[in-house]
Enzyme design. Structure first.
Site, mmCIF file in Angstrom:
data_model
loop_
_atom_site.group_PDB
_atom_site.id
_atom_site.type_symbol
_atom_site.label_atom_id
_atom_site.label_comp_id
_atom_site.label_asym_id
_atom_site.label_seq_id
_atom_site.Cartn_x
_atom_site.Cartn_y
_atom_site.Cartn_z
ATOM 1 N N PRO A 149 0.827 -1.202 0.000
ATOM 2 C CA PRO A 149 0.000 0.000 0.000
ATOM 3 C C PRO A 149 0.864 1.257 0.000
ATOM 4 O O PRO A 149 2.084 1.184 0.123
ATOM 5 C CB PRO A 149 -0.754 -0.117 1.320
ATOM 6 C CG PRO A 149 0.246 -0.749 2.234
ATOM 7 C CD PRO A 149 1.095 -1.663 1.384
ATOM 8 N N TRP A 150 0.219 2.404 -0.068
ATOM 9 C CA TRP A 150 0.963 3.661 -0.160
ATOM 10 C C TRP A 150 1.359 4.203 1.210
ATOM 11 O O TRP A 150 2.283 5.009 1.308
ATOM 12 C CB TRP A 150 0.108 4.730 -0.877
ATOM 13 C CG TRP A 150 -1.076 5.162 -0.055
ATOM 14 C CD1 TRP A 150 -2.342 4.673 -0.123
ATOM 15 C CD2 TRP A 150 -1.079 6.145 0.991
ATOM 16 N NE1 TRP A 150 -3.134 5.271 0.824
ATOM 17 C CE2 TRP A 150 -2.384 6.186 1.512
ATOM 18 C CE3 TRP A 150 -0.104 6.992 1.543
ATOM 19 C CZ2 TRP A 150 -2.750 7.038 2.564
ATOM 20 C CZ3 TRP A 150 -0.458 7.830 2.596
ATOM 21 C CH2 TRP A 150 -1.774 7.852 3.086
ATOM 22 N N SER A 177 2.897 0.636 -4.359
ATOM 23 C CA SER A 177 1.695 1.388 -4.735
ATOM 24 C C SER A 177 2.036 2.383 -5.844
ATOM 25 O O SER A 177 3.112 2.993 -5.844
ATOM 26 C CB SER A 177 1.164 2.145 -3.522
ATOM 27 O OG SER A 177 0.193 3.084 -3.938
ATOM 28 N N GLU A 178 1.103 2.571 -6.743
ATOM 29 C CA GLU A 178 1.278 3.558 -7.817
ATOM 30 C C GLU A 178 1.302 4.978 -7.255
ATOM 31 O O GLU A 178 1.714 5.922 -7.944
ATOM 32 C CB GLU A 178 0.167 3.422 -8.861
ATOM 33 C CG GLU A 178 -1.263 3.670 -8.370
ATOM 34 C CD GLU A 178 -1.916 2.428 -7.727
ATOM 35 O OE1 GLU A 178 -1.196 1.563 -7.206
ATOM 36 O OE2 GLU A 178 -3.156 2.360 -7.746
ATOM 37 N N VAL A 230 -9.622 -5.671 -2.125
ATOM 38 C CA VAL A 230 -8.598 -6.289 -2.980
ATOM 39 C C VAL A 230 -8.094 -7.577 -2.320
ATOM 40 O O VAL A 230 -7.917 -8.610 -2.980
ATOM 41 C CB VAL A 230 -7.436 -5.310 -3.262
ATOM 42 C CG1 VAL A 230 -6.347 -5.994 -4.080
ATOM 43 C CG2 VAL A 230 -7.940 -4.074 -4.004
ATOM 44 N N GLY A 231 -7.921 -7.526 -0.996
ATOM 45 C CA GLY A 231 -7.469 -8.724 -0.270
ATOM 46 C C GLY A 231 -8.413 -9.889 -0.482
ATOM 47 O O GLY A 231 -7.984 -11.039 -0.672
ATOM 48 N N GLU A 249 -2.965 -8.526 4.710
ATOM 49 C CA GLU A 249 -3.041 -7.579 5.827
ATOM 50 C C GLU A 249 -3.908 -6.425 5.371
ATOM 51 O O GLU A 249 -3.524 -5.664 4.476
ATOM 52 C CB GLU A 249 -1.638 -7.105 6.209
ATOM 53 C CG GLU A 249 -0.820 -8.148 6.929
ATOM 54 C CD GLU A 249 -1.508 -8.678 8.161
ATOM 55 O OE1 GLU A 249 -2.352 -7.969 8.733
ATOM 56 O OE2 GLU A 249 -1.243 -9.820 8.537
ATOM 57 N N CYS A 283 -3.509 1.864 8.893
ATOM 58 C CA CYS A 283 -4.449 0.733 8.946
ATOM 59 C C CYS A 283 -5.019 0.589 10.337
ATOM 60 O O CYS A 283 -6.139 0.131 10.514
ATOM 61 C CB CYS A 283 -3.738 -0.550 8.541
ATOM 62 S SG CYS A 283 -2.246 -0.877 9.474
ATOM 63 N N GLU A 386 -14.363 1.191 7.461
ATOM 64 C CA GLU A 386 -13.119 1.945 7.556
ATOM 65 C C GLU A 386 -13.272 3.257 6.779
ATOM 66 O O GLU A 386 -13.593 3.244 5.590
ATOM 67 C CB GLU A 386 -11.969 1.125 6.949
ATOM 68 C CG GLU A 386 -10.626 1.835 7.042
ATOM 69 C CD GLU A 386 -9.488 1.031 6.400
ATOM 70 O OE1 GLU A 386 -9.633 0.594 5.247
ATOM 71 O OE2 GLU A 386 -8.450 0.854 7.058
ATOM 72 N N PHE A 388 -10.743 5.914 6.993
ATOM 73 C CA PHE A 388 -9.371 6.203 6.563
ATOM 74 C C PHE A 388 -9.161 7.702 6.379
ATOM 75 O O PHE A 388 -8.747 8.179 5.310
ATOM 76 C CB PHE A 388 -9.087 5.460 5.254
ATOM 77 C CG PHE A 388 -7.692 4.881 5.193
ATOM 78 C CD1 PHE A 388 -7.175 4.137 6.234
ATOM 79 C CD2 PHE A 388 -6.876 5.078 4.084
ATOM 80 C CE1 PHE A 388 -5.902 3.604 6.178
ATOM 81 C CE2 PHE A 388 -5.598 4.554 4.020
ATOM 82 C CZ PHE A 388 -5.121 3.811 5.072
HETATM 83 P P1 NAD Z 1 -5.268 -0.630 -2.100
HETATM 84 O O1 NAD Z 1 -5.928 -1.917 -1.786
HETATM 85 O O2 NAD Z 1 -5.987 0.350 -2.930
HETATM 86 O O3 NAD Z 1 -3.867 -0.888 -2.844
HETATM 87 C C1 NAD Z 1 -2.866 -1.690 -2.268
HETATM 88 C C2 NAD Z 1 -2.010 -2.276 -3.381
HETATM 89 O O4 NAD Z 1 -2.792 -3.187 -4.144
HETATM 90 C C3 NAD Z 1 -1.485 -1.230 -4.376
HETATM 91 O O5 NAD Z 1 -0.174 -1.576 -4.732
HETATM 92 C C4 NAD Z 1 -2.435 -1.380 -5.561
HETATM 93 O O6 NAD Z 1 -1.869 -0.989 -6.791
HETATM 94 C C5 NAD Z 1 -2.700 -2.874 -5.536
HETATM 95 N N1 NAD Z 1 -3.957 -3.308 -6.155
HETATM 96 C C6 NAD Z 1 -5.080 -2.595 -6.346
HETATM 97 N N2 NAD Z 1 -6.022 -3.369 -6.948
HETATM 98 C C7 NAD Z 1 -5.460 -4.599 -7.109
HETATM 99 C C8 NAD Z 1 -5.924 -5.831 -7.663
HETATM 100 N N3 NAD Z 1 -7.157 -5.978 -8.137
HETATM 101 N N4 NAD Z 1 -5.093 -6.901 -7.641
HETATM 102 C C9 NAD Z 1 -3.840 -6.793 -7.128
HETATM 103 N N5 NAD Z 1 -3.337 -5.638 -6.628
HETATM 104 C C10 NAD Z 1 -4.141 -4.551 -6.600
HETATM 105 O O7 NAD Z 1 -4.848 0.023 -0.697
HETATM 106 P P2 NAD Z 1 -4.128 1.423 -0.418
HETATM 107 O O8 NAD Z 1 -5.093 2.520 -0.665
HETATM 108 O O9 NAD Z 1 -2.794 1.487 -1.066
HETATM 109 O O10 NAD Z 1 -3.842 1.301 1.142
HETATM 110 C C11 NAD Z 1 -4.796 1.587 2.106
HETATM 111 C C12 NAD Z 1 -5.439 0.322 2.654
HETATM 112 O O11 NAD Z 1 -4.423 -0.571 3.123
HETATM 113 C C13 NAD Z 1 -6.311 0.622 3.858
HETATM 114 O O12 NAD Z 1 -7.457 -0.191 3.823
HETATM 115 C C14 NAD Z 1 -5.406 0.258 5.028
HETATM 116 O O13 NAD Z 1 -6.112 -0.029 6.214
HETATM 117 C C15 NAD Z 1 -4.690 -0.946 4.470
HETATM 118 N N6 NAD Z 1 -3.430 -1.215 5.153
HETATM 119 C C16 NAD Z 1 -3.326 -2.336 5.939
HETATM 120 C C17 NAD Z 1 -2.159 -2.574 6.661
HETATM 121 C C18 NAD Z 1 -2.035 -3.791 7.553
HETATM 122 O O14 NAD Z 1 -0.917 -4.166 7.887
HETATM 123 N N7 NAD Z 1 -3.127 -4.412 7.970
HETATM 124 C C19 NAD Z 1 -1.082 -1.689 6.558
HETATM 125 C C20 NAD Z 1 -1.213 -0.562 5.731
HETATM 126 C C21 NAD Z 1 -2.387 -0.336 5.037
#
Ligand code: NAD
Length: 495
Positions: A149-150, A177-178, A230-231, A249, A283, A386, A388
């Site tokens: 993530p970013w 992250s992009e 996404v997860g 995560e 997070c 969430e 955020f």
């Molecule tokens: P995001 O899910 O938008 O993106 C995370 C990553 O997944 C990026 O690299 C993105 O390019 C990639 N991605 C997006 N769509 C995808 C797909 N369909 N298949 C594979 N990869 C894909 O999340 P974000 O906005 O970068 O980060 C914020 C989120 O991350 C919040 O929900 C935050 O709570 C969570 N986070 C969790 C933890 C933890 O340890 N639990 C830590 C940091 C952030």
């Protein structure tokens, strides 16, 4: 100079002029800072092939030697500390103090990785037969995809996920992250300088489409940190294969519970930090403050007063700011959507009272002021999802039973702070709250690299990150050796 992202594959920095590019922005000004290639399926396949080609040699390197690379990397992180902090602040808008803490967290992960080369990677266990020895040993899964993530763009992808994966003998394809590619690229150069063999650590840029190519590619394990949606799709994909595993995560609806007997000053300090550090975009950020009824009014008044004094601004040019911008205009719109739901409820419902009516700031950049409201617990979108961002509900509870019930009444389970001097209440929370991380007399937002980091339920699938990554990237193999000459005695008395 405008930044142009490049992929690092098989030890070579690659230009990519055949694919669409994505712009990167400074969240504090909205200005374009550069662009990255949105790597295609063919480029992702090439990166996975490079990781696969490097994997046989890498796993035959001694574990101690693999870990030794992290000693060198740790020295490089110390050398480049200031530059790394500056890039994190530019890309994320976070407070330099928090960016500094992130570099230190990454350094600590390097030190853990270095040290872990000389620690056991299995167990010796007695066989029921004296003529046999048994052991459990961990072996690498193979090619590990890291999708990050970013919000912790240095610590999570480049270190918490990648370092244990590499020490254990896996090779890595990392997609940052992009929104924050520069810092990942800066660190990839340090991996190169530290002398990791070509193909062991690879970096590819791109957005979710590139992430999806990586997930669907020929990898053995996916370490994903990001949003729950996404997860979930990654978990579904892995379930449709026989061999791929994933560590997910994800997000949270974390909280701080303050009991009447707790130290109120401490409770306010940790609650403000848990709610507003990184603009509420951790997070583990607490969007819910649960407060025992007798101190509820006092807490609400003091919390709103303290939150109202927090200054937000551009960390690179303005002094005295507690938190910076949100990461993107889309993030601002999302938080404002939830603020608006609360405003609608407050107009027609006496259970909701807005104490600080914050929102987007009328200036360049993605700035928001705190939105704080007093509210009874209930089945509301803004209380369970969430957000955020700097959006906080102050919720009263009557006793420890109700505090636990409210905390558990969301699908998430990542972090919880509890402020009390009553050890019985601490014990109840520890045993009964559905959380992956518990901070007794602390806020919900601390992490240390040598501890497993992660949640349960919608927050994570049980494979933790940071120190917990060692388990996620290895298979446990049970090995039994028979020492009898020319015969074998079977266990359980079998003939
Ligand atoms: P995001 O899910 O938008 O993106 C995370 C990553 O997944 C990026 O690299 C993105 O390019 C990639 N991605 C997006 N769509 C995808 C797909 N369909 N298949 C594979 N990869 C894909 O999340 P974000 O906005 O970068 O980060 C914020 C989120 O991350 C919040 O929900 C935050 O709570 C969570 N986070 C969790 C933890 C933890 O340890 N639990 C830590 C940091 C952030």
């Amino acid at each position: 100079m405008i930044y142009e992202g490049r992929n690092f594959v098989g030890g070579v920095w690659l230009e990519s002029d055949t694919v669409p590019y994505v712009d990167t922005h400074n969240p504090a000004t909205g200005e374009i800072t550069g662009s990255i290639p949105c790597s295609s399926q063919a480029e992702v396949t090439h990166a996975i092939a490079a990781a696969f080609a490097a994997s046989r040699n890498w796993r035959s390197v001694s574990r101690v030697q693999r870990a030794d690379y992290f000693d060198k990397l740790a020295q490089l992180l110390k050398r480049d500390h200031d530059q790394l902090v500056a890039t994190i602040v530019l890309e994320t808008g976070k407070n330099p103090n928090e960016a500094h803490a992130e570099v230190i967290e990454a350094l600590h992960m390097c030190q853990v990785a270095f040290g872990s080369g000389r620690t056991p990677y299995g167990e010796v266990i007695a066989s029921e037969l004296s003529t046999k020895d048994a052991q459990v040993f961990r072996k690498p899964k193979g090619v590990v995809a890291v999708i990050a993530p970013w919000n912790f763009p240095l610590a999570i992808g480049s270190f918490w996920a990648s370092a244990p994966a590499l020490v254990e003998g896996n090779t890595v394809v990392h997609k940052p992250s992009e929104l924050t590619p520069m810092i990942a690229e800066q660190v990839a150069k340090l991996y190169e300088e530290a002398g990791f063999p070509p193909g062991v650590y690879n970096l590819i840029h791109g957005d979710g489409r590139t992430g999806q190519h990586l997930v669907e590619g020929d990898v053995d394990c996916i370490l994903f940190t990001g949003s729950a949606e996404v997860g979930k799709s990654i978990r579904q994909h892995c379930a449709s294969t026989w061999h791929k595993t994933c560590s997910c995560e994800l997000g949270s609806k974390s909280a701080v519970i303050t009991f009447e007997d707790g130290n109120l000053d401490l409770a306010l300090d940790v609650s403000i930090a848990s709610a507003f550090k990184l603009s509420g975009q951790r997070c583990v950020s607490s969007g819910r403050m649960l407060i025992e009824r007798p101190i509820y009014d006092r807490f609400c008044e003091a919390f709103a007063a303290r939150a109202g004094e927090l200054k937000t601004g551009d960390m690179r040019s303005e002094q005295g700011c507690f938190y910076g911008p949100l990461i993107s205009p889309e993030a601002v719109a999302k938080v404002e959507f939830y603020n608006q739901l609360v405003r609608q409820d407050a107009r027609r419902n006496h259970d909701v009272e807005i104490l600080l009516n914050g929102g987007p700031v009328d200036r360049q950049g993605n700035f928001m002021t705190p939105f704080v409201y007093a509210c009874q617990w209930g089945d509301k979108k803004y209380l369970k999802e969430e957000v955020f961002g700097p959006h906080v509900a102050l919720i009263p509870f009557e006793d420890v039973d109700q505090a636990i019930d409210i905390y558990n009444d969301t699908p998430y389970g990542l972090a919880l702070g509890v402020v009390t001097d009553d050890f019985r209440k601490m014990r109840r929370c520890q045993r009964e709250c559905n959380t992956g991380m518990l901070y007794l007399n602390g806020g919900s937002i601390a992490a240390e690299s040598h501890l497993p980091f992660g949640g349960i339920g919608k927050s994570g699938n049980g494979y933790k990150s940071a120190a917990g990554t060692y388990r996620a990237v290895t298979e446990e193999i049970a090995v039994t050796t028979n020492y009898e000459e020319g015969k074998v005695t079977w266990a359980q008395g079998m003939k």
